[in-house]
Write a protein that holds these residues in place. Structure first.
Motif, PDB file in Angstrom:
ATOM      1  N   ARG A 117       0.850  -1.204   0.000  1.00 41.62           N
ATOM      2  CA  ARG A 117       0.000   0.000   0.000  1.00 41.62           C
ATOM      3  C   ARG A 117       0.881   1.248   0.000  1.00 41.62           C
ATOM      4  O   ARG A 117       1.804   1.371   0.787  1.00 41.62           O
ATOM      5  CB  ARG A 117      -0.920   0.011   1.213  1.00 41.62           C
ATOM      6  CG  ARG A 117      -2.008  -1.062   1.189  1.00 41.62           C
ATOM      7  CD  ARG A 117      -2.813  -1.002   2.472  1.00 41.62           C
ATOM      8  NE  ARG A 117      -3.504   0.287   2.620  1.00 41.62           N
ATOM      9  CZ  ARG A 117      -4.778   0.507   2.270  1.00 41.62           C
ATOM     10  NH1 ARG A 117      -5.495  -0.488   1.746  1.00 41.62           N
ATOM     11  NH2 ARG A 117      -5.328   1.689   2.444  1.00 41.62           N
ATOM     12  N   TYR A 118       0.557   2.173  -0.895  1.00 43.84           N
ATOM     13  CA  TYR A 118       1.266   3.447  -0.956  1.00 43.84           C
ATOM     14  C   TYR A 118       0.437   4.393  -1.839  1.00 43.84           C
ATOM     15  O   TYR A 118      -0.051   3.978  -2.888  1.00 43.84           O
ATOM     16  CB  TYR A 118       2.660   3.275  -1.560  1.00 43.84           C
ATOM     17  CG  TYR A 118       3.402   4.592  -1.674  1.00 43.84           C
ATOM     18  CD1 TYR A 118       4.104   5.094  -0.592  1.00 43.84           C
ATOM     19  CD2 TYR A 118       3.362   5.339  -2.858  1.00 43.84           C
ATOM     20  CE1 TYR A 118       4.770   6.312  -0.681  1.00 43.84           C
ATOM     21  CE2 TYR A 118       4.020   6.547  -2.949  1.00 43.84           C
ATOM     22  CZ  TYR A 118       4.716   7.043  -1.861  1.00 43.84           C
ATOM     23  OH  TYR A 118       5.365   8.241  -1.944  1.00 43.84           O
ATOM     24  N   PRO A 119       0.289   5.660  -1.439  1.00 41.95           N
ATOM     25  CA  PRO A 119       0.865   6.325  -0.253  1.00 41.95           C
ATOM     26  C   PRO A 119      -0.024   6.254   0.996  1.00 41.95           C
ATOM     27  O   PRO A 119       0.453   6.509   2.089  1.00 41.95           O
ATOM     28  CB  PRO A 119       1.013   7.764  -0.721  1.00 41.95           C
ATOM     29  CG  PRO A 119      -0.109   7.943  -1.685  1.00 41.95           C
ATOM     30  CD  PRO A 119      -0.285   6.626  -2.382  1.00 41.95           C
ATOM     31  N   LEU A 124      -1.358   4.381   3.749  1.00 41.31           N
ATOM     32  CA  LEU A 124      -0.999   3.111   4.368  1.00 41.31           C
ATOM     33  C   LEU A 124      -2.181   2.478   5.086  1.00 41.31           C
ATOM     34  O   LEU A 124      -2.352   1.257   5.062  1.00 41.31           O
ATOM     35  CB  LEU A 124       0.150   3.318   5.359  1.00 41.31           C
ATOM     36  CG  LEU A 124       1.414   3.996   4.805  1.00 41.31           C
ATOM     37  CD1 LEU A 124       2.471   4.091   5.889  1.00 41.31           C
ATOM     38  CD2 LEU A 124       1.934   3.264   3.582  1.00 41.31           C
ATOM     39  N   ALA A 164       5.400   8.920   8.186  1.00 40.32           N
ATOM     40  CA  ALA A 164       3.971   9.014   7.885  1.00 40.32           C
ATOM     41  C   ALA A 164       3.310  10.075   8.769  1.00 40.32           C
ATOM     42  O   ALA A 164       3.830  10.447   9.818  1.00 40.32           O
ATOM     43  CB  ALA A 164       3.295   7.666   8.084  1.00 40.32           C
ATOM     44  N   GLN A 202       2.020   8.144   3.928  1.00 40.21           N
ATOM     45  CA  GLN A 202       3.481   8.159   3.905  1.00 40.21           C
ATOM     46  C   GLN A 202       3.960   9.350   3.082  1.00 40.21           C
ATOM     47  O   GLN A 202       3.658   9.473   1.893  1.00 40.21           O
ATOM     48  CB  GLN A 202       4.033   6.864   3.313  1.00 40.21           C
ATOM     49  CG  GLN A 202       5.530   6.778   3.229  1.00 40.21           C
ATOM     50  CD  GLN A 202       6.211   6.912   4.587  1.00 40.21           C
ATOM     51  OE1 GLN A 202       6.686   7.988   4.927  1.00 40.21           O
ATOM     52  NE2 GLN A 202       6.228   5.812   5.355  1.00 40.21           N
ATOM     53  N   THR A 259       9.409   7.748  -2.504  1.00 41.04           N
ATOM     54  CA  THR A 259       9.528   6.299  -2.726  1.00 41.04           C
ATOM     55  C   THR A 259       9.686   6.032  -4.222  1.00 41.04           C
ATOM     56  O   THR A 259       9.131   6.757  -5.053  1.00 41.04           O
ATOM     57  CB  THR A 259       8.284   5.566  -2.201  1.00 41.04           C
ATOM     58  OG1 THR A 259       8.106   5.864  -0.819  1.00 41.04           O
ATOM     59  CG2 THR A 259       8.434   4.056  -2.363  1.00 41.04           C
ATOM     60  N   LEU A 265       8.794   3.471  -7.128  1.00 39.49           N
ATOM     61  CA  LEU A 265       7.882   2.379  -7.469  1.00 39.49           C
ATOM     62  C   LEU A 265       8.312   1.748  -8.785  1.00 39.49           C
ATOM     63  O   LEU A 265       8.671   2.451  -9.739  1.00 39.49           O
ATOM     64  CB  LEU A 265       6.449   2.893  -7.585  1.00 39.49           C
ATOM     65  CG  LEU A 265       5.772   3.355  -6.294  1.00 39.49           C
ATOM     66  CD1 LEU A 265       4.331   3.784  -6.574  1.00 39.49           C
ATOM     67  CD2 LEU A 265       5.797   2.264  -5.239  1.00 39.49           C
ATOM     68  N   ASP A 275      -3.020   2.460  -3.802  1.00 46.03           N
ATOM     69  CA  ASP A 275      -2.209   1.636  -4.717  1.00 46.03           C
ATOM     70  C   ASP A 275      -1.776   2.493  -5.899  1.00 46.03           C
ATOM     71  O   ASP A 275      -2.357   2.439  -6.982  1.00 46.03           O
ATOM     72  CB  ASP A 275      -3.014   0.423  -5.193  1.00 46.03           C
ATOM     73  CG  ASP A 275      -2.135  -0.598  -5.901  1.00 46.03           C
ATOM     74  OD1 ASP A 275      -0.942  -0.312  -6.116  1.00 46.03           O
ATOM     75  OD2 ASP A 275      -2.639  -1.680  -6.245  1.00 46.03           O
TER      76      ASP A 275
END
Length: 324
Positions: free
Chosen positions: A2-4, A6, A36, A71, A75, A77, A115
């Motif tokens: 799961r992102y962002p 959470l 987060a 979050q 990141t 992906l 997602d």
């Protein structure tokens, strides 16, 4: 993964206390990992609580009906896609890397974006030309496919960048991985090529060694002996002993032949002094009146009758039958 967003969770009403204002129970809230933040939904609006210490009596926390954990750390992906090749049995494995950063946690929480990976993958599949890139190539043409896929994805994301509310998304890299079957096949080909190259080097080295030894041997036994000494296979003493034995054998054979010629009278017509030759072969010195011998010292051999060391005129001349 799961992102962002959470975690999303509804909150029960904060309990009332007999004395004092209402406070929310800490067990009502989900855990918040490092990086987060909490985003509370209050009166239909998303409110960012930030990264400050949680105050369970804060009006935002008490009045909230739901909370989201978002979050904020950037990141990377990886979107994995499979492009069909010209052969139905093979496919190209494409990985597109995106750098993602949450800019507005309230907008992300409002959208319930849990997602982002799926969102970005769907964005890439919307390029129809991208889907068909692999159909014109075999799996062995992976290098050409890499070039075309990289150019296509880069141009597409530049002209049609991913649009995600509250986030910044940047394309990082495009990678086309070879399939396991292709790697195994090329590994076998490479290993076989290396084996052949090693074999050719071995043969070349052997030929060079053969030519080198042939050159040494053709130069004579002296060079061969020198090679043996340099490699510590023989020593100088062994070579000297062998040379002395060879010299002694040569003299012995020559003396035997000369003795036979002397016995038959072949040297009576020689234009050289046979006595000097006998002295060289035997290593002995003869004076006038001494009977020379080419055999052992205890087996004296004399010249034929009438032949003396000081006599220059032969009194015996063999006929043709004796010579033959």
């Amino acid at each position: 993964m799961r992102y962002p967003v959470l975690t999303e969770q509804l909150l029960p009403p904060a309990p009332r206390r007999l004395l004092g204002p209402r406070r929310r129970l800490v067990t009502d809230l989900p855990a918040r990992p490092p990086g987060a933040v909490y985003v509370f939904k209050v009166n239909g609006q998303q409110r960012l609580y930030g990264d400050r210490h949680l105050d369970l009596g804060d009006d935002t926390v008490v009045e909230a009906v739901a909370v989201s954990v978002v979050q904020q750390r950037s990141t990377t992906l990886n979107c994995e896609l499979s492009l069909s090749s010209s052969d139905a049995a093979d496919a190209f494995a494409v990985v597109v890397n995106f750098r993602c950063q949450v800019l507005a946690p309230e907008l992300v929480a409002e959208a319930g974006l849990a997602d982002l990976h799926e969102v970005l993958t769907n964005h890439l599949w919307q390029d129809r030309e991208f889907k068909n890139l692999g159909l014109r190539h075999r799996i062995e043409d992976i290098n050409e496919v890499r070039r075309q896929v990289d150019a296509r994805v880069t141009a597409y994301c530049h002209l049609v960048p991913p649009s995600v509310p509250g986030m910044a998304v940047d394309l990082c890299a495009v990678v086309v991985h070879p399939s396991a079957a292709l790697r195994d096949q090329h590994r076998r080909i490479r290993d076989k090529r290396w084996e052949q190259e090693v074999g050719r080097l071995d043969v070349s080295w052997q030929n060079e060694e053969i030519e080198r030894y042939a050159t040494i041997l053709s130069a004579g036994p002296t060079y061969a002996d020198a090679l043996g000494v340099s490699r510590h296979e023989i020593n100088v003493g062994q070579i000297a002993e062998r040379m002395h034995e060879a010299e002694a054998e040569r003299k012995r054979v020559a003396a035997s032949v000369l003795q036979d010629m002397l016995n038959r009278g072949y040297l009576d017509r020689a234009n050289f002094d046979p006595l000097q030759l006998i002295e060289e072969l035997t290593g002995r010195t003869y004076t006038a009146g001494t009977e020379p011998s080419l055999g052992p010292a205890d087996e004296p051999a004399s010249l034929p009758p009438g032949r003396r060391p000081t006599d220059d005129t032969p009194d015996f001349i063999p006929n043709e039958a004796d010579i033959d």
